[in-house]
Design an enzyme around this catalytic site. Structure first.
Site, PDB file in Angstrom:
ATOM      1  CB  SER A 194      -0.958   0.001   1.189  1.00 51.95           C
ATOM      2  OG  SER A 194      -0.258  -0.189   2.396  1.00 51.95           O
TER       3      SER A 194
ATOM      4  CG  HIS B  26      -3.971  -1.298  -2.117  1.00 46.96           C
ATOM      5  ND1 HIS B  26      -4.601  -0.068  -2.087  1.00 46.96           N
ATOM      6  CD2 HIS B  26      -3.550  -1.543  -0.855  1.00 46.96           C
ATOM      7  CE1 HIS B  26      -4.536   0.415  -0.849  1.00 46.96           C
ATOM      8  NE2 HIS B  26      -3.914  -0.465  -0.089  1.00 46.96           N
TER       9      HIS B  26
ATOM     10  CE  LYS C 280      -7.775   0.749   1.219  1.00 46.17           C
ATOM     11  NZ  LYS C 280      -7.085  -0.134   2.132  1.00 46.17           N
TER      12      LYS C 280
HETATM   13  C1  LIG Z   1      -7.032  -0.282   3.566  1.00 51.09           C
HETATM   14  C2  LIG Z   1      -6.410  -1.581   3.857  1.00 51.09           C
HETATM   15  C3  LIG Z   1      -6.974  -2.464   4.790  1.00 51.09           C
HETATM   16  C4  LIG Z   1      -8.124  -2.070   5.667  1.00 51.09           C
HETATM   17  O1  LIG Z   1      -9.303  -1.966   4.978  1.00 51.09           O
HETATM   18  P1  LIG Z   1     -10.503  -1.061   5.503  1.00 51.09           P
HETATM   19  O2  LIG Z   1     -11.658  -1.617   4.787  1.00 51.09           O
HETATM   20  O3  LIG Z   1     -10.188   0.339   5.147  1.00 51.09           O
HETATM   21  O4  LIG Z   1     -10.601  -1.258   6.982  1.00 51.09           O
HETATM   22  C5  LIG Z   1      -6.397  -3.710   4.939  1.00 51.09           C
HETATM   23  N1  LIG Z   1      -5.310  -4.062   4.225  1.00 51.09           N
HETATM   24  C6  LIG Z   1      -4.724  -3.227   3.342  1.00 51.09           C
HETATM   25  C7  LIG Z   1      -3.528  -3.692   2.585  1.00 51.09           C
HETATM   26  C8  LIG Z   1      -5.251  -1.958   3.138  1.00 51.09           C
HETATM   27  O5  LIG Z   1      -4.658  -1.130   2.297  1.00 51.09           O
END
Ligand SMILES: *Cc1c(COP(=O)(O)O)cnc(C)c1O
Length: 402
Positions: free
Chosen positions: A191, A219, A250
């Site tokens: 990320s 991602h 996302k």
């Molecule tokens: C954003 C993210 C999460 C957490 O997800 P949310 O739905 O925002 O709680 C978990 N793992 C990774 C790699 C992320 O980028």
């Protein structure tokens, strides 16, 4: 016994954090928690009455505000209201949740899937349900905080291996007690750096050392693979991952997280994971929006192709202009600045020119590797990307990043 302390430790912690934040705010270097007034179509947002080009969004396929997804959410409110009757196990499971989970399983090519109310919680609860004391969990050094927290919460032996370094992972696996249960966990796409895990080698090592494999596709969904199905599709390795985790916040414009896998794995989680048993179900509107989004991804394949083209255009453009984008191959594009100061200055000057970007500084990334953590989406038009590239070049020269 003297129980008096000079300073109360909690008070001290709060004061230290507030001083750091206040300092940044006073120096006009504070760019977090900026309220967005509204979406403005495409990849622009309205901030303080100004239209800004968004280069910090996780909405990789530009699905926020998609008419079909909005309509599905509205209909779910009409059909089910805004909440559920409680936790899933008791009265909280709606037909909608079951349909959503079937849709996710189908998208991921698994028997079944289970959802939770956030991706963060999904990692905490899944990891701590599967491993515990006497077990070993192997985690890439750059894995997301929710994975780290899940590992710590599980109480198992927490082994971190060097980022994407399969020789190091193998050395660590070799050292684990033969009898211990082993779980290897990696982000599919990292990320902060945007690089992709070496899935073929991880899978090979997991098989060789009898370890389970869990991959976080926060991602990767909608980003990797010809049809956006994620990292297995990217490497042509369908079925290689035991535990496929993803978020619904996302690419999927909702909130929540899921685990997709074998029927038995999912049944186990429905009866073992504390976040499923002791925390309320996803609200109907969010479940319906998530379900519709998975369908839209498959029915509008141009979005995945456009994201791929935009990604190429953006990364190549930055490289041509002399920026260090590290090892990214995806829509997450670090624009290396060096010191925290430089990253702040890059942000300030970009904002002046209506580019919405955000700096990432230590301790989120190592000291000296502060950066703008930019993202490109299918919502951008090529001319918007060109405009951003020109602004970054201009600002980079001004500030001395280039
Ligand atoms: C954003 C993210 C999460 C957490 O997800 P949310 O739905 O925002 O709680 C978990 N793992 C990774 C790699 C992320 O980028």
């Amino acid at each position: 016994m003297d129980l008096k302390r000079d300073t109360d430790p909690i008070e001290g912690r709060i004061r230290a954090m507030c001083e750091r934040v206040n300092g940044a705010q006073q120096a006009d270097f504070y760019y977090y928690n900026i309220p967005i007034n509204e979406l403005h179509g495409g990849a622009t947002v309205l901030v303080d009455g100004r239209e800004m080009s968004m280069f910090a969004s996780y909405s990789y396929l530009g699905l926020i505000g998609h008419p079909r997804i909005n309509a599905a959410a509205r209909k779910a409110i009409d059909d089910f209201g805004t909440g559920t009757h409680g936790v899933r196990t008791l009265a909280g499971t709606l037909k909608l949740h079951c349909e959503m989970e079937e849709t996710i399983a189908e998208f991921k090519g698994t028997d079944d899937a289970v959802t939770f109310t956030s991706g963060y919680v999904t990692n905490l609860t899944a990891i701590s349900s599967l491993v515990g004391r006497h077990d070993c969990v192997f985690s890439d050094k750059l894995n997301h905080a929710s994975i780290v927290d899940g590992c710590l919460m599980s109480g198992s032996k927490f082994v971190r291996f060097r980022h994407n370094d399969m020789d190091d992972l193998e050395a660590q696996l070799k050292e684990a007690p033969f009898k211990a249960a082993k779980l290897v966990i990696c982000d599919a796409v990292f990320s902060m750096d945007g690089d992709i895990i070496d899935l073929p080698r991880v899978v090979e090592l997991c098989r060789k050392y009898d370890a389970w494999l869990m991959i976080d596709e926060a991602h990767s969904i909608g980003v990797l693979g010809k049809t956006g199905r994620g990292i297995e599709e990217h490497f042509n390795m369908e079925g290689a991952i035991d535990i496929k985790m993803g978020t619904l916040s996302k690419t999927i414009p909702s909130v929540g997280g899921y685990i997709a896998g074998s029927a038995d794995l999912i049944k186990y989680l429905r009866h073992q994971s504390r976040a499923y048993i002791f925390s309320a179900a996803l609200p109907p509107a969010q479940a319906a929006a998530a379900m519709e989004a998975f369908r839209v991804i498959l029915e509008e394949p141009w979005r995945v192709s456009k994201l791929r083209e935009n990604t190429k255009l953006f990364i190549n453009g930055l490289k041509e202009r002399g920026f260090d984008t590290m090892k990214t191959e995806t829509a997450i594009v670090p624009l290396l600045c060096g010191t925290d100061e430089k990253a702040f200055e890059m942000t300030r000057e970009s904002h002046k020119r209506d580019l919405f970007v955000l700096p990432v500084i230590s301790p989120a990334v190592p000291v000296g590797l502060a950066r703008l953590r930019t993202t490109v989406t299918a919502g951008h038009e090529p001319d918007e990307i060109e405009r951003a590239l020109d602004i970054f070049e201009q600002v980079g020269k001004e500030i001395g990043v280039l």
